[in-house]
Design a protein around this motif. Structure first.
Motif, PDB file in Angstrom:
ATOM      1  N   ALA A  80       0.824  -1.208   0.000  1.00  0.00           N
ATOM      2  CA  ALA A  80       0.000   0.000   0.000  1.00  0.00           C
ATOM      3  C   ALA A  80       0.858   1.259   0.000  1.00  0.00           C
ATOM      4  O   ALA A  80       0.507   2.271  -0.614  1.00  0.00           O
ATOM      5  N   GLN A  81       1.990   1.204   0.704  1.00  0.00           N
ATOM      6  CA  GLN A  81       2.893   2.350   0.718  1.00  0.00           C
ATOM      7  C   GLN A  81       3.531   2.611  -0.642  1.00  0.00           C
ATOM      8  O   GLN A  81       3.922   3.731  -0.939  1.00  0.00           O
ATOM      9  N   ARG A  82       3.634   1.564  -1.479  1.00  0.00           N
ATOM     10  CA  ARG A  82       4.280   1.705  -2.780  1.00  0.00           C
ATOM     11  C   ARG A  82       3.314   2.167  -3.873  1.00  0.00           C
ATOM     12  O   ARG A  82       3.742   2.718  -4.889  1.00  0.00           O
ATOM     13  N   ILE A  83       2.015   1.932  -3.699  1.00  0.00           N
ATOM     14  CA  ILE A  83       1.058   2.288  -4.748  1.00  0.00           C
ATOM     15  C   ILE A  83       1.025   3.795  -4.932  1.00  0.00           C
ATOM     16  O   ILE A  83       0.947   4.553  -3.963  1.00  0.00           O
ATOM     17  N   GLY A  84       1.096   4.216  -6.185  1.00  0.00           N
ATOM     18  CA  GLY A  84       1.045   5.639  -6.486  1.00  0.00           C
ATOM     19  C   GLY A  84       0.747   5.867  -7.953  1.00  0.00           C
ATOM     20  O   GLY A  84       0.768   4.941  -8.765  1.00  0.00           O
ATOM     21  N   TYR A  85       0.485   7.110  -8.302  1.00  0.00           N
ATOM     22  CA  TYR A  85       0.221   7.456  -9.688  1.00  0.00           C
ATOM     23  C   TYR A  85       0.704   8.873  -9.957  1.00  0.00           C
ATOM     24  O   TYR A  85       0.906   9.671  -9.018  1.00  0.00           O
ATOM     25  N   ARG A 118       2.469   3.022 -10.327  1.00  0.00           N
ATOM     26  CA  ARG A 118       3.487   2.153  -9.746  1.00  0.00           C
ATOM     27  C   ARG A 118       2.829   1.282  -8.682  1.00  0.00           C
ATOM     28  O   ARG A 118       1.905   1.711  -7.983  1.00  0.00           O
ATOM     29  N   GLU A 119       3.293   0.044  -8.584  1.00  0.00           N
ATOM     30  CA  GLU A 119       2.785  -0.889  -7.584  1.00  0.00           C
ATOM     31  C   GLU A 119       3.869  -1.885  -7.235  1.00  0.00           C
ATOM     32  O   GLU A 119       4.927  -1.932  -7.857  1.00  0.00           O
ATOM     33  N   GLY A 120       3.565  -2.717  -6.243  1.00  0.00           N
ATOM     34  CA  GLY A 120       4.454  -3.801  -5.878  1.00  0.00           C
ATOM     35  C   GLY A 120       5.413  -3.450  -4.769  1.00  0.00           C
ATOM     36  O   GLY A 120       5.804  -2.293  -4.595  1.00  0.00           O
ATOM     37  N   TRP A 121       5.789  -4.462  -4.017  1.00  0.00           N
ATOM     38  CA  TRP A 121       6.810  -4.300  -2.969  1.00  0.00           C
ATOM     39  C   TRP A 121       7.922  -5.330  -3.176  1.00  0.00           C
ATOM     40  O   TRP A 121       9.061  -4.974  -3.416  1.00  0.00           O
ATOM     41  N   TRP A 122       7.573  -6.607  -3.115  1.00  0.00           N
ATOM     42  CA  TRP A 122       8.559  -7.651  -3.377  1.00  0.00           C
ATOM     43  C   TRP A 122       9.002  -7.596  -4.837  1.00  0.00           C
ATOM     44  O   TRP A 122      10.176  -7.617  -5.147  1.00  0.00           O
ATOM     45  N   LEU A 171      -2.454  -1.312 -16.524  1.00  0.00           N
ATOM     46  CA  LEU A 171      -2.350   0.136 -16.395  1.00  0.00           C
ATOM     47  C   LEU A 171      -3.638   0.614 -15.732  1.00  0.00           C
ATOM     48  O   LEU A 171      -4.650   0.866 -16.389  1.00  0.00           O
ATOM     49  N   ARG A 172      -3.596   0.735 -14.403  1.00  0.00           N
ATOM     50  CA  ARG A 172      -4.785   1.072 -13.637  1.00  0.00           C
ATOM     51  C   ARG A 172      -4.374   1.797 -12.368  1.00  0.00           C
ATOM     52  O   ARG A 172      -3.243   1.669 -11.887  1.00  0.00           O
ATOM     53  N   ILE A 173      -5.319   2.550 -11.822  1.00  0.00           N
ATOM     54  CA  ILE A 173      -5.113   3.220 -10.530  1.00  0.00           C
ATOM     55  C   ILE A 173      -6.201   2.696  -9.598  1.00  0.00           C
ATOM     56  O   ILE A 173      -7.389   2.979  -9.789  1.00  0.00           O
TER      57      ILE A 173
END
Length: 517
Positions: free
Chosen positions: A425-430, A440-444, A489-491
């Protein structure tokens, strides 16, 4: 039909193409008819016979298999005659603004392919091609996953000359000054080895091989696995009993077996990376990009920059340990089933600075390094955590049913899932600007997905029952050429008001701009 395997145009299509380009369809306006390489019939024949390789190997090594599959080998002689027939009835010529293809004897066809319609020229050479100095050529157009022309095979000099001709006349001009090719990226052998370390090509290859073998050899689904497993367990049991392992010894043995398997799979991945990406070189000539790669076989793909629809930056855990990323693109008409046809990787592996420099060079108006990223509310982490809860509960119940109280240890997966959801959740952004939209998404496994606004084909707001309860929405952005394995490609999890505001802004921008291919 010729040995080039060119799909004949429908009569109406051919007539329309000839009327649209009368100078090209007129034989007087076309260069002298040319044939394929004299040995092209051999390559077509080999392509036809590839389907018999697995049954032959199964019969040779296992002494079993369905022999009925080999009856069709009687038709090999017929295939030879057909291949020769196609070679002698095939002609192609170069007009002022198109490639003209004639094929067939009893049923003749004429296909006119304007240069302006050709978007991609793909050259492929395997070991046999390189021995004969020939290449397989595909001419592709935008919006189609089938090649306009598939030529097996041309002399290498003729193939390169055709590629150069398409590049020079693709803009519609009769003659264009040849521009110098600039090298954008070249991978060293050390970089290709790193690519093998971060990829899972070995695991994919082994899985695909076992799946194919299970379909072709009946015993693979029956007695062979049982016999191999029984013999393997007997061998392991005999050696373990000799050493009288305790619990720690068994644990170390299991770790050793897992480690040896992982090393073997990574070694196979490195070998595959060397075969596919050795000598990788990305160059730019005018408005076209060319990628060339391969150790034994060589792939050379040329594509206009305008054909690129979306971009993806990826990095997994191993990428981060090595300080590397991958830069991939989606192109119009790309076929995921044939990796040699489309330009997919601009940088199979490179440093983050190199990837950013490529994006800045190829998308100068996007200002990638100056994007203002917007994060989502921190409370959205539970939306990522929620889907794992029912599966964990079901797994815990099943384990408790079979092994008793020890099965409750599966509940320890929930704290890890919650931690992972918070980090994701901390990594999700647009971010978006006048020319670019990015997510952008994903952590691992992290990724950045972005596209030019001019390349967007559709905007859509979706709301699930949970979205309606929470007052959120997901904004989907569609582009041409998106692969099934590419990140979406989504937010996600946007407040509904923000989703509609971004939707209105993008829709207003797109209404003022023409769609660019």
């Amino acid at each position: 039909m010729s040995a080039s395997e060119i799909e004949p145009a429908a009569p109406a299509e051919s007539a329309a193409a000839a009327n649209a380009h009368p100078s090209s369809a007129n034989p007087a306006a076309v260069d002298a008819d040319r044939r394929l390489h004299p040995m092209s019939w051999l390559f077509v024949l080999i392509q036809q016979l590839r389907q018999f390789i697995v049954p032959l190997l199964a019969l040779l090594f296992f002494g079993r298999g369905d022999r009925n599959e080999l009856w069709s080998l009687i038709g090999v002689g017929v295939l030879v005659l057909v291949s020769l027939w196609r070679y002698f009835t095939y002609r192609y010529g170069i007009g002022g603004d198109s490639v003209v293809v004639r094929s067939g004897l009893l049923n003749r066809s004429l296909r006119v392919i304007p240069f302006v319609r050709i978007q991609n020229v793909a050259l492929h050479q395997n070991v046999l091609h390189r021995l004969f100095g020939v290449a397989e050529v595909r001419l592709e157009s935008a919006g189609s996953k089938e090649a306009e022309a598939h030529m097996r095979v041309l002399k290498l000099d003729d193939a390169l000359a055709l590629e150069s001709l398409v590049r020079r006349r693709g803009a519609g001009a009769a003659e264009t000054v040849e521009e110098r090719a600039d090298i954008l990226l070249r991978l060293s052998t050390a970089e290709v080895l790193r690519l093998g370390l971060v990829s899972n090509g070995g695991l994919v290859l082994v899985g695909a091989g076992l799946a194919a073998l299970s379909q072709m050899v009946p015993d693979v689904n029956g007695r062979i696995p049982e016999r191999v497993l029984r013999q393997g367990l007997r061998w392991v049991s005999g050696h373990v009993d000799v050493h009288h392992f305790d619990t720690a010894g068994y644990a170390l043995l299991a770790i050793g077996v897992i480690g040896a398997t992982a090393v073997a799979l990574k070694t196979l991945s490195i070998m595959l990376a060397l075969l596919r990406y050795h000598g990788f070189e990305l160059s730019e000539q005018g408005r076209r990009l060319t990628a060339e790669r391969g150790l034994l076989g060589r792939w050379r793909t040329t594509v206009p920059r305008r054909r690129i629809q979306a971009w993806t930056l990826e990095e997994g855990l191993m990428h981060r340990l090595l300080g590397r990323r991958r830069l991939a693109v989606d192109t119009v008409g790309a076929d995921e089933g044939d990796e040699g046809r489309a330009l997919k990787d601009l940088a199979p592996i490179a440093t983050p600075a190199t990837c950013d420099a490529l994006v800045e060079h190829l998308l100068p108006r996007a200002h990638w390094d100056r994007l203002q990223w917007r994060a989502l509310p921190g409370a959205t982490w539970w939306r990522l955590f929620l889907p794992d809860v029912p599966w964990t509960v079901l797994a815990t119940f099943a384990l408790h049913w079979h092994v008793g109280a020890w099965g409750l240890l599966a509940l320890l997966w929930l704290p890890w899932t919650a931690f992972k959801a918070r980090r994701r959740a901390q990594r999700i952004g647009y971010a978006y600007s006048e020319d670019l939209i990015a997510v952008r998404e994903g952590w691992w496994h992290r990724y950045w997905r972005f596209a030019e606004l001019d390349k967007l084909q559709a905007l859509q707001i979706k709301r699930s029952p949970i979205d309606r309860r929470c007052g959120t929405a997901t904004l989907w952005l569609d582009t041409a050429g998106a692969g099934t394995l590419a990140p979406p490609l989504r937010i996600r999890f946007l407040p509904e008001a923000d989703a509609r505001r971004i939707y209105d802004t993008l829709a207003a921008t797109l209404s003022k701009r023409p769609l660019r291919w």
